[in-house]
Scaffold this motif. Sequence first.
Motif, mmCIF file in Angstrom:
data_model
loop_
_atom_site.group_PDB
_atom_site.id
_atom_site.type_symbol
_atom_site.label_atom_id
_atom_site.label_comp_id
_atom_site.label_asym_id
_atom_site.label_seq_id
_atom_site.Cartn_x
_atom_site.Cartn_y
_atom_site.Cartn_z
ATOM 1 N N PRO A 1 0.722 14.467 -18.965
ATOM 2 C CA PRO A 1 -0.386 15.430 -18.947
ATOM 3 C C PRO A 1 -1.002 15.623 -20.325
ATOM 4 C CG PRO A 1 1.608 16.319 -17.898
ATOM 5 C CD PRO A 1 2.010 15.088 -18.637
ATOM 6 N N TRP B 1 -1.813 17.671 -23.503
ATOM 7 C CA TRP B 1 -0.974 18.746 -24.023
ATOM 8 C C TRP B 1 -1.495 19.374 -25.313
ATOM 9 C CZ3 TRP B 1 0.794 17.586 -28.877
ATOM 10 C CH2 TRP B 1 0.904 16.229 -29.223
ATOM 11 N N ALA C 1 -5.377 20.101 -23.219
ATOM 12 C CA ALA C 1 -4.909 20.796 -22.020
ATOM 13 C C ALA C 1 -5.674 22.094 -21.812
ATOM 14 C CB ALA C 1 -3.420 21.101 -22.145
ATOM 15 N N THR D 1 -2.836 23.646 -17.345
ATOM 16 C CA THR D 1 -2.746 22.238 -16.953
ATOM 17 C C THR D 1 -1.348 21.855 -16.484
ATOM 18 O OG1 THR D 1 -4.571 21.518 -18.386
ATOM 19 C CG2 THR D 1 -2.947 19.856 -17.752
ATOM 20 N N LEU D 2 -0.333 22.137 -17.269
ATOM 21 C CA LEU D 2 1.019 21.716 -16.916
ATOM 22 C C LEU D 2 1.465 22.343 -15.605
ATOM 23 C CD1 LEU D 2 3.552 20.148 -17.614
ATOM 24 C CD2 LEU D 2 4.268 22.050 -19.082
ATOM 25 N N TRP E 1 -0.553 20.811 -12.653
ATOM 26 C CA TRP E 1 -0.173 19.454 -12.279
ATOM 27 C C TRP E 1 1.177 19.435 -11.564
ATOM 28 C CZ3 TRP E 1 -1.763 14.781 -15.742
ATOM 29 C CH2 TRP E 1 -3.139 14.833 -15.967
ATOM 30 N N LEU F 1 7.780 13.266 -15.921
ATOM 31 C CA LEU F 1 6.809 13.680 -16.921
ATOM 32 C C LEU F 1 7.251 13.182 -18.289
ATOM 33 C CD1 LEU F 1 6.533 17.445 -15.875
ATOM 34 C CD2 LEU F 1 4.904 15.641 -15.263
ATOM 35 N N LEU G 1 6.490 14.385 -22.232
ATOM 36 C CA LEU G 1 5.895 15.545 -22.887
ATOM 37 C C LEU G 1 6.432 15.672 -24.304
ATOM 38 C CD1 LEU G 1 6.396 18.107 -19.986
ATOM 39 C CD2 LEU G 1 4.182 17.286 -20.784
ATOM 40 N N LEU H 1 7.130 21.517 -25.503
ATOM 41 C CA LEU H 1 6.760 21.989 -24.166
ATOM 42 C C LEU H 1 7.951 22.009 -23.203
ATOM 43 C CD1 LEU H 1 3.252 20.412 -23.455
ATOM 44 C CD2 LEU H 1 3.805 22.769 -24.051
ATOM 45 N N ALA I 1 7.785 23.341 -19.377
ATOM 46 C CA ALA I 1 7.957 22.354 -18.309
ATOM 47 C C ALA I 1 9.094 22.755 -17.374
ATOM 48 C CB ALA I 1 8.212 20.980 -18.902
#
Length: 263
Positions: free
Chosen positions: A122, A124, A143, A147-148, A151, A167, A169, A173, A177
């Motif tokens: 994604p 970020w 982002a 967004t996170l 998604w 994912l 990342l 994050l 997450a």
Amino acid sequence: MSELPSLSTGTLMAGKIRYDQFISGNRTGLEPVLMAASIPAKAGQRVAEIGCGAGAGLLCLSQRISGLSLWGIEVDAPSLALAQHNLDANQRTEVTLLNCFFPDDLPPDVPFGRFDHCFANPPWHASSGTPSPLSRRDLARRALPDTLESWVKGCTRLLRYKGTLTLILPADLLADACNALAQNRFGGTTLCPLWPKTGREARLMLLQSRYCVRSPSRIVPGVVLHEADGSFTPESRLILKDGQALALGPKQQGMTRSPVPHG
């Protein structure tokens, strides 16, 4: 290809895959190759990549495992056109590409609840930061505040029961997450640190989680990507160049060699 900006021609996986990129704009790094190596897919399964860009992840996954039904979702139309160009150049015919904003604009013919695996890198970068002068690069990297979470939640519409979400990342994050995964009924999460060199902090991480399971989380030893001189380690070379799988499942910790059917 006249409708696309200027391209540079290159390869992925030590020349096994032809891969063209825009000369200006977002450039592909190691992330899609590493993600594709970690997807625990089998022939006949459905796999969706969210934010597929120019198609590097889809190409690498189909290089490692033949017989998959692959879907790529990308909001930037020129990037999706370039993905189709790259897929055609490598004779990949098993891929469906969708130009839409995920997850709000998914068309009704998408097989909700039928995908065995989803994966994504994604955007970020913080929305408050200085925008890139190149709009395509900014779109790929910046982002939105949700967004996170959006998604991860969107992937619950696609995945079957116990399907996996992978994912990649930045390490900062991790808390966000894990919270997004827990809030959306993912469990059995595996964290795989990607160490740039021995003794350095891991700046990137792979997270793989399963939908609607309650298994505990795990941290595996991870992968050291580079030697002190900047060259790839033998372990990372097997993944990035030779097409070896990076297995994250509890019964397959470490790496296993997979055939490369399109070599």
